[in-house]
Motif scaffolding. Structure first.
Motif, PDB file in Angstrom:
ATOM      1  N   GLU A   4       0.787  -1.353   0.065  1.00 45.37           N
ATOM      2  CA  GLU A   4       0.142   0.118   0.078  1.00 45.37           C
ATOM      3  C   GLU A   4       0.912   1.337  -0.077  1.00 45.37           C
ATOM      4  O   GLU A   4       0.541   2.177  -0.714  1.00 45.37           O
ATOM      5  CB  GLU A   4      -0.839  -0.035   1.359  1.00 45.37           C
ATOM      6  N   ALA A   5       2.090   1.191   0.873  1.00 44.28           N
ATOM      7  CA  ALA A   5       2.782   2.326   1.005  1.00 44.28           C
ATOM      8  C   ALA A   5       3.434   2.521  -0.193  1.00 44.28           C
ATOM      9  O   ALA A   5       3.572   3.988  -0.640  1.00 44.28           O
ATOM     10  CB  ALA A   5       3.852   2.213   2.208  1.00 44.28           C
ATOM     11  N   ILE A   6       3.827   1.606  -1.158  1.00 40.23           N
ATOM     12  CA  ILE A   6       4.529   1.685  -2.330  1.00 40.23           C
ATOM     13  C   ILE A   6       3.446   2.331  -3.337  1.00 40.23           C
ATOM     14  O   ILE A   6       3.755   3.158  -4.141  1.00 40.23           O
ATOM     15  CB  ILE A   6       5.262   0.393  -2.858  1.00 40.23           C
ATOM     16  N   ALA A   7       2.425   1.603  -3.459  1.00 36.66           N
ATOM     17  CA  ALA A   7       1.495   2.421  -4.251  1.00 36.66           C
ATOM     18  C   ALA A   7       1.021   3.693  -4.201  1.00 36.66           C
ATOM     19  O   ALA A   7       1.031   4.435  -5.049  1.00 36.66           O
ATOM     20  CB  ALA A   7       0.173   1.322  -4.197  1.00 36.66           C
ATOM     21  N   GLU A   8       0.905   4.000  -2.849  1.00 36.97           N
ATOM     22  CA  GLU A   8       0.806   5.439  -2.354  1.00 36.97           C
ATOM     23  C   GLU A   8       1.919   6.335  -2.847  1.00 36.97           C
ATOM     24  O   GLU A   8       1.613   7.482  -3.594  1.00 36.97           O
ATOM     25  CB  GLU A   8       0.434   5.482  -1.127  1.00 36.97           C
ATOM     26  N   ALA A   9       3.127   5.818  -2.506  1.00 39.58           N
ATOM     27  CA  ALA A   9       4.306   6.808  -2.924  1.00 39.58           C
ATOM     28  C   ALA A   9       4.657   6.932  -4.214  1.00 39.58           C
ATOM     29  O   ALA A   9       4.888   8.070  -4.624  1.00 39.58           O
ATOM     30  CB  ALA A   9       5.517   6.118  -1.969  1.00 39.58           C
ATOM     31  N   THR A  10       4.454   5.980  -5.014  1.00 41.85           N
ATOM     32  CA  THR A  10       4.550   6.094  -6.443  1.00 41.85           C
ATOM     33  C   THR A  10       3.568   6.921  -7.235  1.00 41.85           C
ATOM     34  O   THR A  10       4.027   7.357  -8.268  1.00 41.85           O
ATOM     35  CB  THR A  10       4.882   4.847  -7.137  1.00 41.85           C
ATOM     36  N   LYS A  11       2.456   7.232  -6.301  1.00 41.56           N
ATOM     37  CA  LYS A  11       1.539   8.150  -7.095  1.00 41.56           C
ATOM     38  C   LYS A  11       1.928   9.738  -6.804  1.00 41.56           C
ATOM     39  O   LYS A  11       1.305  10.609  -7.422  1.00 41.56           O
ATOM     40  CB  LYS A  11       0.065   8.008  -6.277  1.00 41.56           C
ATOM     41  N   ILE A  12       2.875  10.065  -5.620  1.00 41.06           N
ATOM     42  CA  ILE A  12       3.016  11.023  -5.166  1.00 41.06           C
ATOM     43  C   ILE A  12       4.380  11.861  -6.340  1.00 41.06           C
ATOM     44  O   ILE A  12       5.058  10.972  -6.511  1.00 41.06           O
ATOM     45  CB  ILE A  12       3.801  11.418  -4.104  1.00 41.06           C
ATOM     46  N   GLU A  13       4.220  13.003  -6.734  1.00 43.39           N
ATOM     47  CA  GLU A  13       5.176  13.400  -7.783  1.00 43.39           C
ATOM     48  C   GLU A  13       6.490  13.445  -7.189  1.00 43.39           C
ATOM     49  O   GLU A  13       6.738  14.068  -5.892  1.00 43.39           O
ATOM     50  CB  GLU A  13       4.496  15.093  -8.422  1.00 43.39           C
ATOM     51  N   GLY A  14       7.688  13.114  -7.908  1.00 40.13           N
ATOM     52  CA  GLY A  14       8.959  13.157  -7.529  1.00 40.13           C
ATOM     53  C   GLY A  14       9.308  11.926  -6.462  1.00 40.13           C
ATOM     54  O   GLY A  14      10.577  11.940  -6.309  1.00 40.13           O
TER      55      GLY A  14
END
Lengths: 218, 218
Positions: B166-176
């Motif tokens: 979940e954290a990876i999926a969330e993080a890769t949605k954030i720009e940068g």
């Protein structure tokens, strides 16, 4: 039995057995007829224990010595022995990042977490520092706030600790299971959990890939 | 910037930077005026990443090289990169107990567990073998059946894996935030979890001691 048979039954080469004897990890044998030395079941057991700690749990000879000392010193309390063992077996990494200053954000996040779970009082400084160092690296790499994941990690750690405590309490009630076995089981548990965690990650990652992949399947 | 400033800003000695350049862990700098070599923010970032993997996650130079190769090869899929990284960073212990035959009971218990959690298909043989070896040592030391504890371990491993995904999926949605950061965070997560687990154990063990101690308190 003689050293040759001891080596055969435990799978530990005679030269290694002699090394363990010199390092006082293994108790000396009894003097038999003539110039012979005799070994018994207690030597087989001790060698099995040493192998488990060394090969499966990955401890050094010095660390195994510390665990054995702790076990000899606290034969009455499994929980005391466990606490001491966990301190003795900490693999001290060269956290040199820490020496150059960790970020305040990392310190704050860690202390908040430890307070929230009631761990602040008992957490040994080396573990707190390990957390601060890891989080500092995490922030320096530009990652977003890991608050939520940290909560999941802490929950899982607390659940594992409870499960281990229950298992130790149960085990020491069974005749013939002693503190040494209970403590060793917990140390071996780290290896078991690490392998399970890797497998669970690979499985979850394959599942997520399948559901998100461009073709919909792997 | 020149190599001296790069060393100062990252805390990595110039000699170590040169070693990383020779080992191709660090990309070469650009040729500046005269005979000088210039380094930029991408070198600072890469050195921060190398330090995190080396000092916090405890990986060897060879393992870091493998992780960097994986990251270069799978820049599009965080989950593919993660799977490959987990395989590359496995610290291979000398499971020599296994070579002398593990017990059937251990094999059975492990396979049953992996089937139950749907992990049998994806579990790499090295992790299954690690589990069998650890359980064999566990049984050989005379411990009782760990079925229940194993279930707790597997549940915790599954919960952690979901949280990380979940954290990876969330993080890769954030720009940068890129795949490299997401994967590194998961590797650092192992260190974080190990420290939290130790703290939780010490806390649980202190609590149990207090409630069971002869005097009722510590």
């Amino acid at each position: 039995m003689r050293i040759g048979e001891l080596a055969e039954r435990t799978g530990v080469p005679a030269a290694t057995i002699k090394y363990y004897l010199r390092e006082h990890l293994l108790q000396a044998g009894a003097h038999g007829e003539g110039n012979t030395v005799e070994y018994g079941p207690e030597h087989v057991h001790r060698l099995t224990l040493i192998r488990a700690l060394s090969e499966t749990a990955g401890l050094s000879v010095a660390q195994i010595g510390e665990v054995l000392t702790v076990l000899a010193r606290h034969p009455e309390s499994a929980f005391q022995a466990l606490g001491a063992t966990l301190a003795a077996t900490h693999r001290d990494p060269t956290f040199s990042l820490a020496s150059e200053g960790t970020t305040e954000a990392a310190e704050r996040t860690v202390d908040q977490l430890l307070n929230e779970y009631g761990w602040a009082e008992v957490a040994p400084p080396m573990y707190r520092d390990a957390l601060v160092t890891a989080l500092t690296a995490f922030y320096r790499l530009g990652n977003p706030d890991p608050q939520e994941v940290l909560g999941h990690y802490a929950d899982a750690a607390a659940a594992l600790a409870s499960a281990d405590m229950e298992a130790i309490a149960e085990a020491t009630k069974i005749e013939g299971v002693d503190v040494e076995q209970a403590v060793t089981a917990t140390v071996l548990g780290e290896t078991v959990f690490a392998a399970l965690r890797r497998i669970a990650h690979i499985a979850a990652s394959a599942r997520t890939q399948a559901s998100q992949g461009p073709s919909g399947t792997i």
